[in-house]
Scaffold this active site. Structure first.
Site, short mmCIF file in Angstrom:
data_model
loop_
_atom_site.label_atom_id
_atom_site.label_comp_id
_atom_site.label_asym_id
_atom_site.label_seq_id
_atom_site.Cartn_x
_atom_site.Cartn_y
_atom_site.Cartn_z
N SER A 65 0.81 -1.21 0.00
CA SER A 65 0.00 0.00 0.00
C SER A 65 0.84 1.27 0.00
CB SER A 65 -0.95 0.00 1.20
OG SER A 65 -1.93 -1.01 1.04
N PHE A 66 1.99 1.25 0.66
CA PHE A 66 2.85 2.43 0.69
C PHE A 66 3.27 2.83 -0.72
CE2 PHE A 66 6.83 4.74 1.43
CZ PHE A 66 6.40 5.67 2.37
N GLU A 67 3.47 1.87 -1.59
CA GLU A 67 3.91 2.13 -2.97
C GLU A 67 2.80 2.67 -3.87
OE1 GLU A 67 6.74 -0.12 -0.83
OE2 GLU A 67 4.71 -0.79 -1.29
N CYS A 89 -4.68 -2.97 1.23
CA CYS A 89 -5.22 -3.48 2.49
C CYS A 89 -4.12 -3.46 3.53
CB CYS A 89 -5.75 -4.90 2.29
SG CYS A 89 -6.39 -5.63 3.81
N ILE A 90 -4.36 -2.69 4.59
CA ILE A 90 -3.42 -2.60 5.70
C ILE A 90 -4.14 -3.16 6.93
CG2 ILE A 90 -1.93 -1.08 7.06
CD1 ILE A 90 -2.30 1.00 4.72
N ASP A 94 1.04 -5.73 15.75
CA ASP A 94 1.37 -5.47 17.15
C ASP A 94 2.23 -4.23 17.36
OD1 ASP A 94 -0.01 -7.74 17.96
OD2 ASP A 94 1.75 -9.02 17.69
N THR A 95 2.60 -3.54 16.29
CA THR A 95 3.49 -2.39 16.43
C THR A 95 2.81 -1.14 15.86
OG1 THR A 95 4.53 -2.64 14.25
CG2 THR A 95 5.47 -3.94 16.07
N HIS A 97 3.59 0.49 13.43
CA HIS A 97 3.78 0.52 11.98
C HIS A 97 2.45 0.78 11.26
CE1 HIS A 97 5.65 -0.64 8.16
NE2 HIS A 97 4.60 -1.43 7.95
N ARG A 136 -15.16 -6.40 3.97
CA ARG A 136 -15.18 -5.19 3.14
C ARG A 136 -14.61 -5.43 1.74
NH1 ARG A 136 -15.29 -4.44 8.26
NH2 ARG A 136 -16.22 -2.58 9.20
#
Length: 163
Positions: A65-67, A89-90, A94-95, A97, A136
């Protein structure tokens, strides 16, 4: 939760215009491919249903997704399109990020659209878990890809009207 039983892809209250004369790019993240593949199919099907000629749908994939941000920029620098649909889709881990990526992608996609004054549609799921993403991407809450394509058509139509 407001969307508990609602299908978000219900367009019965909205008239989606013909997309026969428009040209679209769909940029899809490969990360979470089962989900993003369903989003892509929803977007593609909506464009075809509204009359887009298959040759006027350009499809590109990126790693994640960042790209999507730079890919949308590249498309608008090299192709004549009426809108770019960004699908990804993100899923929260646990972080922190998750928050950084969600914020960067949302801001980046909106900035590309503003820079070019061409609709760049945010069709990126930002969910807490895989189940929410599935709901979704063709599940009980509809398909965000379908919604993104409808938004692209409506915005391309508005852009043409304003010209």
């Amino acid at each position: 939760m407001a969307t508990h039983l609602k299908n978000l892809s219900d367009f019965s209250h909205t008239t989606i215009p013909s997309a026969e004369s428009f040209r679209f790019a769909i940029v899809t993240a490969q990360w979470n491919a089962d989900i993003t593949g369903a989003l892509y199919q929803g977007a593609y099907d909506m464009l075809i249903q509204q009359g887009t000629i298959p040759e006027n749908i350009l499809s590109f994939t990126v790693p994640g997704s960042f790209e999507l941000i730079v890919a949308a920029e590249m498309v608008l620098n090299t192709q004549q399109v009426d809108a770019v649909i960004c699908l990804g889709c993100i899923i929260q881990g646990d972080t922190p990020h998750f928050e950084y990526i969600c914020n960067a992608v949302a801001n980046g996609i909106s900035n590309v659209g503003i820079k070019h004054a061409i609709p760049v549609i945010f069709g990126v799921l930002t969910t807490l878990n895989l189940e929410q993403a599935q709901e979704r991407a063709g599940g009980k809450h509809g398909n965000k890809g379908t919604e993104a394509a409808a938004s692209a058509i409506l915005m391309a139509d508005l852009q043409r009207l304003l010209k």
